[in-house]
Design a protein around this motif. Structure first.
Motif, PDB file in Angstrom:
ATOM      1  N   ARG A   1      22.105  41.137  43.743  1.00  0.00           N
ATOM      2  CA  ARG A   1      21.657  42.494  43.389  1.00  0.00           C
ATOM      3  C   ARG A   1      22.843  43.445  43.272  1.00  0.00           C
ATOM      4  NH1 ARG A   1      17.320  40.732  46.608  1.00  0.00           N
ATOM      5  NH2 ARG A   1      18.110  41.617  48.567  1.00  0.00           N
ATOM      6  N   VAL A   2      23.865  43.236  44.090  1.00  0.00           N
ATOM      7  CA  VAL A   2      25.086  44.040  43.955  1.00  0.00           C
ATOM      8  C   VAL A   2      25.734  43.780  42.601  1.00  0.00           C
ATOM      9  CG1 VAL A   2      27.413  44.421  44.842  1.00  0.00           C
ATOM     10  CG2 VAL A   2      25.522  44.184  46.440  1.00  0.00           C
ATOM     11  N   LEU A   3      25.773  42.508  42.184  1.00  0.00           N
ATOM     12  CA  LEU A   3      26.336  42.176  40.869  1.00  0.00           C
ATOM     13  C   LEU A   3      25.579  42.871  39.745  1.00  0.00           C
ATOM     14  CD1 LEU A   3      27.040  38.309  41.009  1.00  0.00           C
ATOM     15  CD2 LEU A   3      28.707  40.161  41.133  1.00  0.00           C
ATOM     16  N   GLU A   4      24.294  43.025  39.932  1.00  0.00           N
ATOM     17  CA  GLU A   4      23.457  43.596  38.877  1.00  0.00           C
ATOM     18  C   GLU A   4      23.528  45.114  38.806  1.00  0.00           C
ATOM     19  OE1 GLU A   4      19.926  40.184  38.788  1.00  0.00           O
ATOM     20  OE2 GLU A   4      19.782  41.893  40.172  1.00  0.00           O
ATOM     21  N   SER A   5      23.663  45.768  39.969  1.00  0.00           N
ATOM     22  CA  SER A   5      23.552  47.229  39.934  1.00  0.00           C
ATOM     23  C   SER A   5      24.562  47.969  40.807  1.00  0.00           C
ATOM     24  CB  SER A   5      22.132  47.636  40.367  1.00  0.00           C
ATOM     25  OG  SER A   5      21.852  47.144  41.666  1.00  0.00           O
ATOM     26  N   GLY A   6      25.494  47.259  41.440  1.00  0.00           N
ATOM     27  CA  GLY A   6      26.465  47.921  42.298  1.00  0.00           C
ATOM     28  C   GLY A   6      27.591  48.570  41.519  1.00  0.00           C
ATOM     29  N   SER A   7      28.457  49.261  42.235  1.00  0.00           N
ATOM     30  CA  SER A   7      29.653  49.837  41.610  1.00  0.00           C
ATOM     31  C   SER A   7      30.606  48.705  41.239  1.00  0.00           C
ATOM     32  CB  SER A   7      30.354  50.786  42.581  1.00  0.00           C
ATOM     33  OG  SER A   7      30.885  50.062  43.686  1.00  0.00           O
ATOM     34  N   GLU A   8      31.610  49.016  40.439  1.00  0.00           N
ATOM     35  CA  GLU A   8      32.556  47.986  40.011  1.00  0.00           C
ATOM     36  C   GLU A   8      33.277  47.377  41.221  1.00  0.00           C
ATOM     37  OE1 GLU A   8      33.605  46.122  36.324  1.00  0.00           O
ATOM     38  OE2 GLU A   8      32.107  47.586  36.927  1.00  0.00           O
ATOM     39  N   ILE A   9      33.630  48.219  42.189  1.00  0.00           N
ATOM     40  CA  ILE A   9      34.313  47.722  43.398  1.00  0.00           C
ATOM     41  C   ILE A   9      33.391  46.801  44.182  1.00  0.00           C
ATOM     42  CG2 ILE A   9      35.309  48.403  45.605  1.00  0.00           C
ATOM     43  CD1 ILE A   9      36.233  50.996  44.277  1.00  0.00           C
ATOM     44  N   SER A  10      32.130  47.200  44.322  1.00  0.00           N
ATOM     45  CA  SER A  10      31.159  46.368  45.043  1.00  0.00           C
ATOM     46  C   SER A  10      30.933  45.047  44.313  1.00  0.00           C
ATOM     47  CB  SER A  10      29.830  47.111  45.195  1.00  0.00           C
ATOM     48  OG  SER A  10      29.966  48.236  46.037  1.00  0.00           O
ATOM     49  N   LYS A  11      30.858  45.099  42.991  1.00  0.00           N
ATOM     50  CA  LYS A  11      30.665  43.876  42.209  1.00  0.00           C
ATOM     51  C   LYS A  11      31.818  42.895  42.411  1.00  0.00           C
ATOM     52  CE  LYS A  11      27.885  45.855  38.443  1.00  0.00           C
ATOM     53  NZ  LYS A  11      27.860  46.178  37.003  1.00  0.00           N
ATOM     54  N   GLU A  12      33.040  43.435  42.438  1.00  0.00           N
ATOM     55  CA  GLU A  12      34.200  42.561  42.642  1.00  0.00           C
ATOM     56  C   GLU A  12      34.134  41.874  44.001  1.00  0.00           C
ATOM     57  OE1 GLU A  12      37.716  44.882  42.040  1.00  0.00           O
ATOM     58  OE2 GLU A  12      37.240  45.329  39.943  1.00  0.00           O
ATOM     59  N   GLY A  13      33.761  42.640  45.031  1.00  0.00           N
ATOM     60  CA  GLY A  13      33.646  42.065  46.368  1.00  0.00           C
ATOM     61  C   GLY A  13      32.533  41.033  46.441  1.00  0.00           C
ATOM     62  N   ALA A  14      31.402  41.326  45.807  1.00  0.00           N
ATOM     63  CA  ALA A  14      30.273  40.388  45.802  1.00  0.00           C
ATOM     64  C   ALA A  14      30.650  39.097  45.086  1.00  0.00           C
ATOM     65  CB  ALA A  14      29.060  41.033  45.132  1.00  0.00           C
ATOM     66  N   ALA A  15      31.365  39.229  43.968  1.00  0.00           N
ATOM     67  CA  ALA A  15      31.792  38.037  43.222  1.00  0.00           C
ATOM     68  C   ALA A  15      32.766  37.194  44.043  1.00  0.00           C
ATOM     69  CB  ALA A  15      32.435  38.451  41.898  1.00  0.00           C
ATOM     70  N   ARG A  16      33.668  37.865  44.774  1.00  0.00           N
ATOM     71  CA  ARG A  16      34.607  37.118  45.630  1.00  0.00           C
ATOM     72  C   ARG A  16      33.854  36.348  46.712  1.00  0.00           C
ATOM     73  NH1 ARG A  16      37.879  41.672  45.024  1.00  0.00           N
ATOM     74  NH2 ARG A  16      37.137  42.598  46.977  1.00  0.00           N
ATOM     75  N   SER A  17      32.850  36.991  47.297  1.00  0.00           N
ATOM     76  CA  SER A  17      32.041  36.321  48.319  1.00  0.00           C
ATOM     77  C   SER A  17      31.326  35.109  47.738  1.00  0.00           C
ATOM     78  CB  SER A  17      31.008  37.289  48.904  1.00  0.00           C
ATOM     79  OG  SER A  17      31.629  38.350  49.590  1.00  0.00           O
ATOM     80  N   LEU A  18      30.714  35.284  46.579  1.00  0.00           N
ATOM     81  CA  LEU A  18      29.981  34.184  45.945  1.00  0.00           C
ATOM     82  C   LEU A  18      30.912  33.035  45.551  1.00  0.00           C
ATOM     83  CD1 LEU A  18      27.477  36.207  43.746  1.00  0.00           C
ATOM     84  CD2 LEU A  18      26.895  34.713  45.667  1.00  0.00           C
ATOM     85  N   GLN A  19      32.127  33.384  45.139  1.00  0.00           N
ATOM     86  CA  GLN A  19      33.086  32.329  44.773  1.00  0.00           C
ATOM     87  C   GLN A  19      33.395  31.448  45.988  1.00  0.00           C
ATOM     88  OE1 GLN A  19      36.767  33.732  43.060  1.00  0.00           O
ATOM     89  NE2 GLN A  19      37.229  31.759  42.158  1.00  0.00           N
ATOM     90  N   LYS A  20      33.525  32.092  47.151  1.00  0.00           N
ATOM     91  CA  LYS A  20      33.803  31.329  48.375  1.00  0.00           C
ATOM     92  C   LYS A  20      32.571  30.556  48.841  1.00  0.00           C
ATOM     93  CE  LYS A  20      37.129  34.892  49.737  1.00  0.00           C
ATOM     94  NZ  LYS A  20      37.351  36.085  50.598  1.00  0.00           N
ATOM     95  N   LEU A  21      31.402  31.164  48.716  1.00  0.00           N
ATOM     96  CA  LEU A  21      30.171  30.538  49.197  1.00  0.00           C
ATOM     97  C   LEU A  21      29.702  29.405  48.295  1.00  0.00           C
ATOM     98  CD1 LEU A  21      28.200  33.746  50.255  1.00  0.00           C
ATOM     99  CD2 LEU A  21      29.216  32.051  51.783  1.00  0.00           C
ATOM    100  N   THR A  22      30.176  29.370  47.038  1.00  0.00           N
ATOM    101  CA  THR A  22      29.748  28.316  46.105  1.00  0.00           C
ATOM    102  C   THR A  22      30.836  27.268  45.879  1.00  0.00           C
ATOM    103  OG1 THR A  22      30.477  29.667  44.211  1.00  0.00           O
ATOM    104  CG2 THR A  22      28.152  29.832  44.867  1.00  0.00           C
TER     105      THR A  22
END
Length: 589
Positions: free
Chosen positions: A260-281
């Motif tokens: 949901r952060v990727l879909e509607s968060g700020s650009e900074i939040s999206k970057e952090g969410a993507a980094r988390s997902l990269q590690k979790l996947t």
């Protein structure tokens, strides 16, 4: 004094059992500050007193969890002037009354003096509900703004050598501020939390042990306050990097909020969410969870958007690369146009985006001929050749990735190699062999070595382009691996009659090979490779003639006598046909 006895002593003292007026601490007339302090002491003692209880262990653990939460909230109140508020002051009598009831239950469980299991279980459930209600009531008061950063006493961060209890106390203080503080206090606590987890892994361990923090961080990902969301995402991104704690985040339901952060968060939040997902996947772990929450679509949308930052696109590429390890998800990506999207990204001027997109294309095409053909059809070869082009300013890393992708996508297919050559790839490869730095030359040599082992048409094209003279130059390199690749590649090229004739037209080529042969130690690996090349050249009349008349025959004869591999065959070749009379008597097997 043993811990259990000490805890019981503290409880007895707090409850007034060492004083005739044993209910004194529960009197509502106690001054607010004193009443609060008494509540904190009673709760702390009650936690300690309940630890040795063996019966109804699960129920008592739930009660201790609620007592810990309640204690953190009470300590936060004590650190500011909120204890003077009549609402807060009035709540203390209720907390103390509940603590008194809980102590009575604890005593009966310690003494095993309860009348029945079902009745005790019911009483313990009611106690959990009571303390939960106290926690929620306090949280409601704090949300209303009674507790604020201006009045709170900030707990200092423990030193490097601090004990675990001090670290835990600091983390619980941050937890309390995140839970019940105003916006400013929550942000300040999250920033402090991020600072400690980045610097010291022991804080991450404590955070995971204090389970409420993980759950609160997950809930903050859905916060409407952009700043809180950004700060929470940063902390989550750090915790995600520890393999041993990933399951805790997954168990707390982290995937959905991150999407949901990727879909509607700020650009900074999206970057952090993507980094988390990269590690979790990593290694395609949790891929189906990401897909179930619409993560693949969200990530592809980010990569296709012109508004996305280079950092965000690069990280999103990394997540998709991990997810592509699941074949069904990879097929979905392809159906959604991922190939054309990433070929466009491969043309980006940003190095990170280029490298990430090229790695993604390699991954999805690896071992899948239909996808490889699609990459070629969509213009992937042209895009990669352009990245490799020495006339265009690119980083060495981008060129390296492009070259590897070209090898993996094209070298197994004759038609793809033809497309490569039509885009001028041969000239580019030759340029780096001649003019590149050491690392670029080695990469180019490895690619040329692989290319020399493909079709005869490719070998002819390499011979015409001038690769043979470049391979000769690498034959006296310091690295045996380099010498070996050059020798094997040259042997492969001179196996083509047209290339042999071209090679021996320059007398210096054969002469240089013979000089190197004379310098090498007997039975060395390089000597065997050189003999292998010379053996190929004897299939050409002018080649045999140059070798036979070179003055190095004695050396070749000694090698044959020393049983050097292929040396005897070389002498026999030189001894046949019109050279037989010339060499008669020199050597017979």
């Amino acid at each position: 004094m043993p811990n259990g006895v000490l805890a019981k002593s503290l409880i007895n003292k707090s409850m007034g059992q060492e004083n005739p007026k044993q209910d004194q601490i529960f009197q509502e007339s106690s001054p607010p500050k004193r009443s609060l302090r008494q509540a904190i002491e009673v709760i702390s003692s009650l936690i300690s007193y309940s630890l040795p209880i063996k019966v109804f262990a699960v129920k008592w653990q739930l009660i201790r969890n609620k007592l810990e939460e309640l204690n953190s909230s009470l300590i936060a109140i004590e650190d500011c002037d909120s204890c003077q508020n009549p609402i807060v002051s009035g709540m203390m009598s209720a907390v103390l009354a509940s603590a008194r009831d809980c102590y009575d239950l604890a005593r009966r469980c310690v003494d095993l003096s309860y009348s029945g299991k079902l009745l005790m279980q019911s009483d313990l459930d009611a106690m959990v509900a009571k303390f939960d209600r106290h926690v929620r009531n306090l949280s409601g008061i704090f949300t209303a703004g009674i507790l604020s950063q201006g009045f709170a006493i900030v707990v200092s961060r423990p030193g490097v050598n601090a004990c675990k209890d001090d670290v835990r106390f600091y983390v619980r203080d941050l937890l309390t501020r995140i839970k019940i503080g105003d916006l400013e206090m929550k942000r300040h606590a999250l920033v402090n939390l991020y600072d400690v987890v980045v610097e010291d892994e022991k804080y991450v361990k404590i955070i995971v042990e204090v389970g409420d923090i993980v759950n609160i961080l997950v809930s903050l990902l859905d916060s409407m306050e952009m700043e809180l969301q950004q700060d929470a995402v940063k902390v989550v991104a750090v915790i995600s990097g520890f393999d041993s704690y990933k399951s805790i985040l997954i168990g707390a339901g982290i995937i959905g909020p991150l999407i949901r952060v990727l879909e509607s968060g700020s650009e900074i939040s999206k970057e952090g969410a993507a980094r988390s997902l990269q590690k979790l996947t990593k290694n395609s772990d949790n891929a189906w969870s990401v897909s179930a929450y619409g993560g693949v679509t969200a990530l592809l949308k980010i990569c296709a958007s012109v508004d996305s930052t280079a950092e965000l696109i690069s990280t999103a590429c990394g997540v998709l690369r991990n997810l592509a390890g699941v074949d069904e998800i990879k097929r979905f990506m392809i159906e959604e146009g991922a190939v054309s999207t990433f070929i466009k990204l491969a043309r980006s001027k940003d190095e990170g985006v280029q490298i990430s997109s090229i790695e993604f294309l390699q991954n999805i095409a690896s071992g899948d001929e239909s996808v490889r053909q699609l990459v070629v059809k969509e213009g992937g070869i042209r895009a990669l050749v352009r990245v490799f082009d020495p006339k265009i300013a690119r980083s060495s890393k981008s060129r390296e990735m492009a070259l590897r992708a070209i090898e993996n996508l094209c070298f197994s297919s004759t038609s793809s190699i033809s497309v490569l050559m039509s885009y001028g790839f041969m000239d580019q490869l030759l340029f780096f062999l001649r003019n590149g730095d050491v690392s670029a030359q080695e990469l180019a040599l490895k690619a040329a070595f692989r290319l020399s082992g493909t079709s005869e048409e490719t070998k002819k094209a390499m011979g015409d382009a001038g690769f043979m003279s470049e391979f000769v130059k690498f034959l006296d390199a310091k690295s045996f691996e380099v010498r070996e690749m050059a020798a094997v590649a040259l042997t492969s090229l001179v196996s083509v009659p047209k290339n042999r004739k071209k090679f021996v037209q320059d007398d210096r080529n054969v002469s240089f090979l013979l000089q190197l042969l004379d310098q090498e130690e007997t039975n060395s690996g390089s000597k065997k490779l050189l003999i292998s090349i010379l053996l190929s050249l004897t299939s050409c009349n002018s080649g045999r003639k140059q070798i036979a008349s070179s003055g190095y025959l004695k050396n070749i004869e000694k090698l044959a006598e020393a049983e050097v591999s292929d040396a005897k065959r070389l002498v026999r070749k030189l001894s046949t046909n019109r050279f037989r009379s010339m060499l008669n008597g020199i050597w017979h097997s």
